[in-house]
Scaffold this active site. Structure first.
Site, PDB file in Angstrom:
ATOM      1  N   SER A   1       0.829  -1.210   0.000  1.00  0.00           N
ATOM      2  CA  SER A   1       0.000   0.000   0.000  1.00  0.00           C
ATOM      3  C   SER A   1       0.862   1.259   0.000  1.00  0.00           C
ATOM      4  O   SER A   1       0.627   2.187  -0.788  1.00  0.00           O
ATOM      5  CB  SER A   1      -0.912   0.004   1.226  1.00  0.00           C
ATOM      6  OG  SER A   1      -1.684  -1.181   1.287  1.00  0.00           O
ATOM      7  N   THR A   2       1.874   1.297   0.864  1.00  0.00           N
ATOM      8  CA  THR A   2       2.765   2.450   0.921  1.00  0.00           C
ATOM      9  C   THR A   2       3.538   2.606  -0.388  1.00  0.00           C
ATOM     10  O   THR A   2       3.876   3.726  -0.786  1.00  0.00           O
ATOM     11  CB  THR A   2       3.742   2.313   2.095  1.00  0.00           C
ATOM     12  OG1 THR A   2       2.990   2.115   3.301  1.00  0.00           O
ATOM     13  CG2 THR A   2       4.617   3.539   2.254  1.00  0.00           C
TER      14      THR A   2
ATOM     15  N   TYR B   1      -2.503 -10.869   4.508  1.00  0.00           N
ATOM     16  CA  TYR B   1      -2.462  -9.463   4.918  1.00  0.00           C
ATOM     17  C   TYR B   1      -3.826  -9.052   5.443  1.00  0.00           C
ATOM     18  O   TYR B   1      -4.801  -8.979   4.701  1.00  0.00           O
ATOM     19  CB  TYR B   1      -2.054  -8.621   3.695  1.00  0.00           C
ATOM     20  CG  TYR B   1      -1.736  -7.166   3.943  1.00  0.00           C
ATOM     21  CD1 TYR B   1      -1.876  -6.560   5.186  1.00  0.00           C
ATOM     22  CD2 TYR B   1      -1.265  -6.376   2.896  1.00  0.00           C
ATOM     23  CE1 TYR B   1      -1.575  -5.231   5.380  1.00  0.00           C
ATOM     24  CE2 TYR B   1      -0.956  -5.028   3.073  1.00  0.00           C
ATOM     25  CZ  TYR B   1      -1.123  -4.473   4.318  1.00  0.00           C
ATOM     26  OH  TYR B   1      -0.819  -3.144   4.497  1.00  0.00           O
TER      27      TYR B   1
ATOM     28  N   LYS C   1       0.508 -10.491   8.051  1.00  0.00           N
ATOM     29  CA  LYS C   1       0.780  -9.080   8.345  1.00  0.00           C
ATOM     30  C   LYS C   1      -0.496  -8.540   8.974  1.00  0.00           C
ATOM     31  O   LYS C   1      -1.524  -8.424   8.318  1.00  0.00           O
ATOM     32  CB  LYS C   1       1.141  -8.321   7.075  1.00  0.00           C
ATOM     33  CG  LYS C   1       1.468  -6.848   7.286  1.00  0.00           C
ATOM     34  CD  LYS C   1       1.957  -6.219   5.983  1.00  0.00           C
ATOM     35  CE  LYS C   1       2.391  -4.771   6.173  1.00  0.00           C
ATOM     36  NZ  LYS C   1       1.250  -3.837   6.223  1.00  0.00           N
TER      37      LYS C   1
ATOM     38  N   THR D   1      -2.462  -5.732  10.375  1.00  0.00           N
ATOM     39  CA  THR D   1      -2.620  -4.283  10.474  1.00  0.00           C
ATOM     40  C   THR D   1      -4.029  -3.985  10.971  1.00  0.00           C
ATOM     41  O   THR D   1      -4.909  -3.577  10.226  1.00  0.00           O
ATOM     42  CB  THR D   1      -2.360  -3.619   9.115  1.00  0.00           C
ATOM     43  OG1 THR D   1      -1.095  -4.052   8.626  1.00  0.00           O
ATOM     44  CG2 THR D   1      -2.320  -2.097   9.234  1.00  0.00           C
TER      45      THR D   1
ATOM     46  N   GLY E   1       1.460  -4.563  11.808  1.00  0.00           N
ATOM     47  CA  GLY E   1       1.477  -3.650  10.687  1.00  0.00           C
ATOM     48  C   GLY E   1       1.017  -2.231  10.963  1.00  0.00           C
ATOM     49  O   GLY E   1       1.003  -1.421  10.051  1.00  0.00           O
TER      50      GLY E   1
ATOM     51  N   ASP F   1       1.960   1.137  12.448  1.00  0.00           N
ATOM     52  CA  ASP F   1       3.139   1.848  12.953  1.00  0.00           C
ATOM     53  C   ASP F   1       2.905   2.406  14.354  1.00  0.00           C
ATOM     54  O   ASP F   1       3.783   2.341  15.215  1.00  0.00           O
ATOM     55  CB  ASP F   1       3.483   3.034  12.038  1.00  0.00           C
ATOM     56  CG  ASP F   1       3.746   2.660  10.597  1.00  0.00           C
ATOM     57  OD1 ASP F   1       3.155   1.679  10.115  1.00  0.00           O
ATOM     58  OD2 ASP F   1       4.522   3.368   9.938  1.00  0.00           O
ATOM     59  N   GLU F   2       1.727   2.985  14.542  1.00  0.00           N
ATOM     60  CA  GLU F   2       1.442   3.673  15.798  1.00  0.00           C
ATOM     61  C   GLU F   2       1.174   2.705  16.954  1.00  0.00           C
ATOM     62  O   GLU F   2       1.003   3.128  18.101  1.00  0.00           O
ATOM     63  CB  GLU F   2       0.248   4.626  15.632  1.00  0.00           C
ATOM     64  CG  GLU F   2      -1.082   3.963  15.341  1.00  0.00           C
ATOM     65  CD  GLU F   2      -1.317   3.648  13.866  1.00  0.00           C
ATOM     66  OE1 GLU F   2      -2.490   3.455  13.500  1.00  0.00           O
ATOM     67  OE2 GLU F   2      -0.342   3.598  13.094  1.00  0.00           O
TER      68      GLU F   2
ATOM     69  N   ILE G   1       6.105  -4.179  10.210  1.00  0.00           N
ATOM     70  CA  ILE G   1       6.150  -3.673   8.839  1.00  0.00           C
ATOM     71  C   ILE G   1       5.361  -2.375   8.817  1.00  0.00           C
ATOM     72  O   ILE G   1       4.203  -2.349   9.249  1.00  0.00           O
ATOM     73  CB  ILE G   1       5.534  -4.684   7.850  1.00  0.00           C
ATOM     74  CG1 ILE G   1       6.320  -6.000   7.858  1.00  0.00           C
ATOM     75  CG2 ILE G   1       5.504  -4.097   6.433  1.00  0.00           C
ATOM     76  CD1 ILE G   1       5.674  -7.103   7.025  1.00  0.00           C
TER      77      ILE G   1
ATOM     78  N   SER H   1       4.962   2.032   7.194  1.00  0.00           N
ATOM     79  CA  SER H   1       5.275   3.127   6.281  1.00  0.00           C
ATOM     80  C   SER H   1       6.382   4.033   6.807  1.00  0.00           C
ATOM     81  O   SER H   1       7.305   4.404   6.077  1.00  0.00           O
ATOM     82  CB  SER H   1       4.023   3.976   6.037  1.00  0.00           C
ATOM     83  OG  SER H   1       2.929   3.197   5.631  1.00  0.00           O
TER      84      SER H   1
END
Length: 308
Positions: A50-51, A139, A165, A167, A190, A192-193, A207, A209
């Protein structure tokens, strides 16, 4: 020989794809970005996800991006190739190409848009995974449709599916996956925050961005969380989150690419309809906003902020 998915752990940027001012894939910038991240000691790369703006590209462009990445990596770190598409036929073609050029593993979002049934989604992953000798990382992501826990268990039974993954914010299921599916089922957090909680709940890797531009923050966070130093991990997560939420309001992928350029790795621009910072004035405005943000939050030791 490709690695087992269990050999791919740690911090893996969801790699950006550099485009030039005319939206053409920029091979030179791609090579610079790959080398930059390897020198920054990331543990692997997740390519054309996606990124990486995969769904902005044609299949042939996606193949070329992976070819350039693999040629630049030269086996130094593992590469997971995202081959997701709505069409099984297209995903198989991308998967076979990924195997041919030396990727270590595959990943794919579930087929989306038409609201496919669970049986159709299982068939999609079964067919793609059977088409190569590479391990598959499914994913779980809101953009394409989240799996329930029972569906994850079902997908884990497919021969060749070795991990996920993850997220999603339901991190209690990370622990449950490790307990009920097995410790050897590889799990990448997945979001980040939420990297700290992902690792604390048992993720084998992360994993994301923003690992393109602030890898030092998340490399240290991952190590601290794995070592059980939650106080340090939390402090690093707070730094990362402050940057993430600030960037999210400012064309985030474009902001990531520009902040990489300030560190000597010009990651180019995004394809429309994503926004960009094409001209010097708009980029300088972004820099000024980040400078003010750095001062307000008292942030130190973040490479791209120190560079401006």
């Amino acid at each position: 020989m490709p690695r087992k998915l269990s050999q791919i752990t740690g911090v893996l940027p969801a790699l950006v794809t550099p485009f030039d001012e005319n939206e053409a894939f920029d091979e030179g910038r791609m090579r610079t970005v790959v080398d930059f991240l390897i020198r920054r000691k990331v543990d692997g790369l997740y390519v054309t996800g996606s990124t990486g703006e995969a769904f902005m590209m044609s299949p042939e462009e996606r193949k070329r991006v992976l070819e350039v990445v693999m040629d630049e990596v030269k086996g130094r770190i593992p590469v997971i190739a995202h081959v997701g598409a709505i069409s099984t036929h297209l995903s198989i073609d991308l998967a076979r190409h990924a195997e041919k050029v030396g990727a270590d593993a595959l990943s794919s979002v579930p087929p989306f848009y038409w609201g496919f049934s669970q049986d159709q989604i299982v068939s999609y992953y079964t067919d793609i995974t059977a088409s190569t000798g590479l391990p598959m990382c499914v994913y779980n992501v809101p953009l394409a449709g989240l799996f329930g826990f029972d569906m994850i268990k079902r997908l884990a039974q497919i021969k060749g599916v070795e991990g996920i993954k993850y997220t999603a914010s339901t991190h209690h299921d990370i622990m449950r996956i490790k307990t009920e599916i097995g410790q050897d089922f590889v799990l990448y957090s997945g979001a980040d925050e939420m990297a700290m909680s992902g690792v604390a709940f048992g993720a084998d890797g992360i994993i994301g961005s923003f690992y393109n531009t602030i890898p030092e923050v998340f490399i240290d966070l991952f190590a601290a969380a794995k070592a059980g130093d939650i106080e340090k991990a939390r402090a690093l997560q707070e730094v990362g989150n402050a940057i993430i939420f600030f960037a999210l309001a400012r064309n985030p992928i474009a902001a990531i690419k520009r902040s990489m350029a300030w560190q000597g790795a010009d990651a180019g621009y995004c394809r429309k309809p994503f926004g960009n910072f094409y001209d010097a004035a708009s980029e300088e405005k972004l820099k000024a906003e980040f400078r003010a943000f750095k001062a307000e939050r008292g942030l130190t030791g973040v490479n791209f902020l120190d560079a401006i």
